[in-house]
Design an enzyme around this catalytic site. Structure first.
Site, PDB file in Angstrom:
ATOM      1  N   SER A 147       0.851  -1.197   0.000  1.00  0.00           N
ATOM      2  CA  SER A 147       0.000   0.000   0.000  1.00  0.00           C
ATOM      3  C   SER A 147       0.880   1.237   0.000  1.00  0.00           C
ATOM      4  CB  SER A 147      -0.884   0.016   1.246  1.00  0.00           C
ATOM      5  OG  SER A 147      -1.506   1.279   1.402  1.00  0.00           O
ATOM      6  N   TYR A 165      -2.250  -0.956  10.456  1.00  0.00           N
ATOM      7  CA  TYR A 165      -2.341  -1.418   9.061  1.00  0.00           C
ATOM      8  C   TYR A 165      -1.084  -1.008   8.286  1.00  0.00           C
ATOM      9  CZ  TYR A 165      -4.057  -1.480   4.198  1.00  0.00           C
ATOM     10  OH  TYR A 165      -4.212  -1.688   2.841  1.00  0.00           O
TER      11      TYR A 165
HETATM   12  N1  LIG Z   1      -8.595  -0.623  -1.556  1.00  0.00           N
HETATM   13  C1  LIG Z   1      -7.546   0.148  -1.300  1.00  0.00           C
HETATM   14  O1  LIG Z   1      -7.666   1.390  -1.223  1.00  0.00           O
HETATM   15  C2  LIG Z   1      -6.189  -0.477  -1.111  1.00  0.00           C
HETATM   16  C3  LIG Z   1      -5.074   0.366  -1.164  1.00  0.00           C
HETATM   17  C4  LIG Z   1      -3.816  -0.185  -0.958  1.00  0.00           C
HETATM   18  C5  LIG Z   1      -3.672  -1.533  -0.734  1.00  0.00           C
HETATM   19  N2  LIG Z   1      -4.775  -2.343  -0.678  1.00  0.00           N
HETATM   20  C6  LIG Z   1      -4.558  -3.778  -0.412  1.00  0.00           C
HETATM   21  O2  LIG Z   1      -5.136  -4.539  -1.446  1.00  0.00           O
HETATM   22  C7  LIG Z   1      -5.437  -5.841  -0.950  1.00  0.00           C
HETATM   23  C8  LIG Z   1      -6.853  -6.198  -1.354  1.00  0.00           C
HETATM   24  O3  LIG Z   1      -7.751  -5.336  -0.684  1.00  0.00           O
HETATM   25  P1  LIG Z   1      -9.061  -4.763  -1.375  1.00  0.00           P
HETATM   26  O4  LIG Z   1      -8.938  -3.301  -1.411  1.00  0.00           O
HETATM   27  O5  LIG Z   1      -9.367  -5.500  -2.612  1.00  0.00           O
HETATM   28  O6  LIG Z   1     -10.108  -5.100  -0.217  1.00  0.00           O
HETATM   29  P2  LIG Z   1     -11.400  -6.041  -0.197  1.00  0.00           P
HETATM   30  O7  LIG Z   1     -12.336  -5.618  -1.281  1.00  0.00           O
HETATM   31  O8  LIG Z   1     -11.870  -5.986   1.214  1.00  0.00           O
HETATM   32  O9  LIG Z   1     -10.824  -7.483  -0.553  1.00  0.00           O
HETATM   33  C9  LIG Z   1     -10.014  -8.185   0.359  1.00  0.00           C
HETATM   34  C10 LIG Z   1      -9.898  -9.614  -0.097  1.00  0.00           C
HETATM   35  O10 LIG Z   1      -9.057 -10.314   0.817  1.00  0.00           O
HETATM   36  C11 LIG Z   1      -9.735 -11.475   1.273  1.00  0.00           C
HETATM   37  N3  LIG Z   1      -9.288 -11.792   2.612  1.00  0.00           N
HETATM   38  C12 LIG Z   1      -9.253 -10.977   3.699  1.00  0.00           C
HETATM   39  N4  LIG Z   1      -8.770 -11.614   4.754  1.00  0.00           N
HETATM   40  C13 LIG Z   1      -8.461 -12.871   4.338  1.00  0.00           C
HETATM   41  C14 LIG Z   1      -7.914 -13.998   4.969  1.00  0.00           C
HETATM   42  N5  LIG Z   1      -7.585 -13.995   6.269  1.00  0.00           N
HETATM   43  N6  LIG Z   1      -7.721 -15.120   4.236  1.00  0.00           N
HETATM   44  C15 LIG Z   1      -8.051 -15.155   2.939  1.00  0.00           C
HETATM   45  N7  LIG Z   1      -8.582 -14.114   2.284  1.00  0.00           N
HETATM   46  C16 LIG Z   1      -8.778 -12.982   2.974  1.00  0.00           C
HETATM   47  C17 LIG Z   1     -11.216 -11.139   1.155  1.00  0.00           C
HETATM   48  O11 LIG Z   1     -12.016 -12.253   0.875  1.00  0.00           O
HETATM   49  P3  LIG Z   1     -12.870 -13.144   1.893  1.00  0.00           P
HETATM   50  O12 LIG Z   1     -13.641 -12.227   2.758  1.00  0.00           O
HETATM   51  O13 LIG Z   1     -13.646 -14.026   0.989  1.00  0.00           O
HETATM   52  O14 LIG Z   1     -11.823 -13.904   2.630  1.00  0.00           O
HETATM   53  C18 LIG Z   1     -11.225 -10.312  -0.130  1.00  0.00           C
HETATM   54  O15 LIG Z   1     -11.257 -11.146  -1.262  1.00  0.00           O
HETATM   55  C19 LIG Z   1      -5.239  -5.792   0.567  1.00  0.00           C
HETATM   56  O16 LIG Z   1      -4.008  -6.386   0.891  1.00  0.00           O
HETATM   57  C20 LIG Z   1      -5.209  -4.306   0.853  1.00  0.00           C
HETATM   58  O17 LIG Z   1      -4.456  -4.020   1.995  1.00  0.00           O
HETATM   59  C21 LIG Z   1      -6.022  -1.852  -0.880  1.00  0.00           C
END
Ligand SMILES: NC(=O)c1ccc[n+]([C@@H]2O[C@H](COP(=O)([O-])OP(=O)(O)OC[C@H]3O[C@@H](n4cnc5c(N)ncnc54)[C@H](OP(=O)(O)O)[C@@H]3O)[C@@H](O)[C@H]2O)c1
Length: 256
Positions: free
Chosen positions: A140, A153
């Site tokens: 991130s 985080y």
């Molecule tokens: N959105 C942003 O602004 C942003 C910015 C920078 C970085 N990120 C990073 O991008 C990545 C994806 O996040 P996102 O934004 O796509 O959020 P999201 O829409 O909440 O998706 C998160 C995904 O991770 C899975 N997950 C969470 N905990 C898990 C666990 N313990 N075991 C297996 N699967 C798990 C969830 O699926 P289930 O609930 O089915 O397990 C879901 O598919 C994360 O690492 C986040 O930190 C996001």
């Protein structure tokens, strides 16, 4: 770019950025192993992947914070495909809090965002050594730009960055690359899962968009294109790098 006959293992593929990565790699002909906890969402994404090139992904219901699940993720992928070419460590979650936040929440984020990444990488590397494959870790922008309301985080993501650089150094001479993608705000469920209401999230996204140089936030598809580039042979000289995708957010304000 062609990922035909390449096996891509993606965690957190049931929604958000991970789902976008799954669809992107599916469109490039990859064989997919998709991991998530929510079976309905994961099967839904797998179905969409199958529609693009007719290849049905392997779906693995697993929690990356549970050691036995991590072992099973690798075993089921090998049982189905016999190899792994790319690991995308994307599963992660956010609980907003500053220094006064519950330490238990910090532990939970560490368990998924960093311990799960560490262990799954450790178990996958023997197969990546065989294929001369590579790793893309979804970090991130907050690993670089301090945001006090996301203290715990951000620490997990800073840990992910140094983890990635260390393994890039360790594995580089053996032909395995490792890179991280550092997204700024992306419109997913990250904030609504634990921290903000949908209304608050929309307000945040619209406010942050107004302050970002490109006046927009990235979509999951934008991040997925960067992930697929880093995973491809086109990036064969890139390892151990931060790859920021934030529409210019990190540039900050100009005072002139
Ligand atoms: N959105 C942003 O602004 C942003 C910015 C920078 C970085 N990120 C990073 O991008 C990545 C994806 O996040 P996102 O934004 O796509 O959020 P999201 O829409 O909440 O998706 C998160 C995904 O991770 C899975 N997950 C969470 N905990 C898990 C666990 N313990 N075991 C297996 N699967 C798990 C969830 O699926 P289930 O609930 O089915 O397990 C879901 O598919 C994360 O690492 C986040 O930190 C996001």
């Amino acid at each position: 770019m062609d990922f035909s006959s390449k096996v891509i293992l993606i965690t957190g593929a049931s929604g958000g950025i991970g789902a976008s990565c799954a669809l992107r790699f599916a469109s490039l002909g990859a064989d997919l192993a998709l991991v998530g906890r929510n079976s309905e969402n994961l099967e839904n994404i797998a179905g969409k992947c199958e529609e693009t090139k007719g290849l049905r992904p392997l779906t693995i219901i697993a929690d990356v914070s549970i050691d036995e699940d991590v072992e099973r993720i690798v075993q089921e992928t090998i049982d189905r495909y016999g190899k792994i070419d790319v690991l995308v460590n994307n599963a992660g979650f956010l609980i907003m809090s500053g220094l006064s936040g519950d330490i238990e929440n910090f532990d939970k984020m560490m368990a998924t965002n960093i311990r799960g990444t560490y262990l799954l990488t450790q178990k996958t590397v023997p197969y990546l050594l065989e294929t001369k494959g590579n790793i893309v870790n979804i970090s991130s922008i907050v690993s670089i730009k301090p945001v006090p309301a996301m203290l715990g985080y951000s620490m997990t993501k800073a840990a992910m960055d140094i983890f990635t650089k260390c393994i890039a150094l360790e594995l580089g001479p053996k032909g395995v690359r490792a890179n991280m993608v550092n997204p700024g705000p992306v419109d997913t469920n990250l904030f609504t899962a634990n921290s903000l209401t949908p209304e608050q999230n929309n307000q945040y996204l619209s406010k942050v968009s107004e302050a970002i140089p490109l006046r927009k936030v990235s979509k999951g598809e934008d991040v997925a294109k960067l992930v697929s580039f880093l995973a491809s042979d086109d990036a064969s000289c890139i390892t151990g790098t931060n790859n920021i995708i934030d529409c210019g957010l990190i540039l900050g304000e100009t005072f002139f």
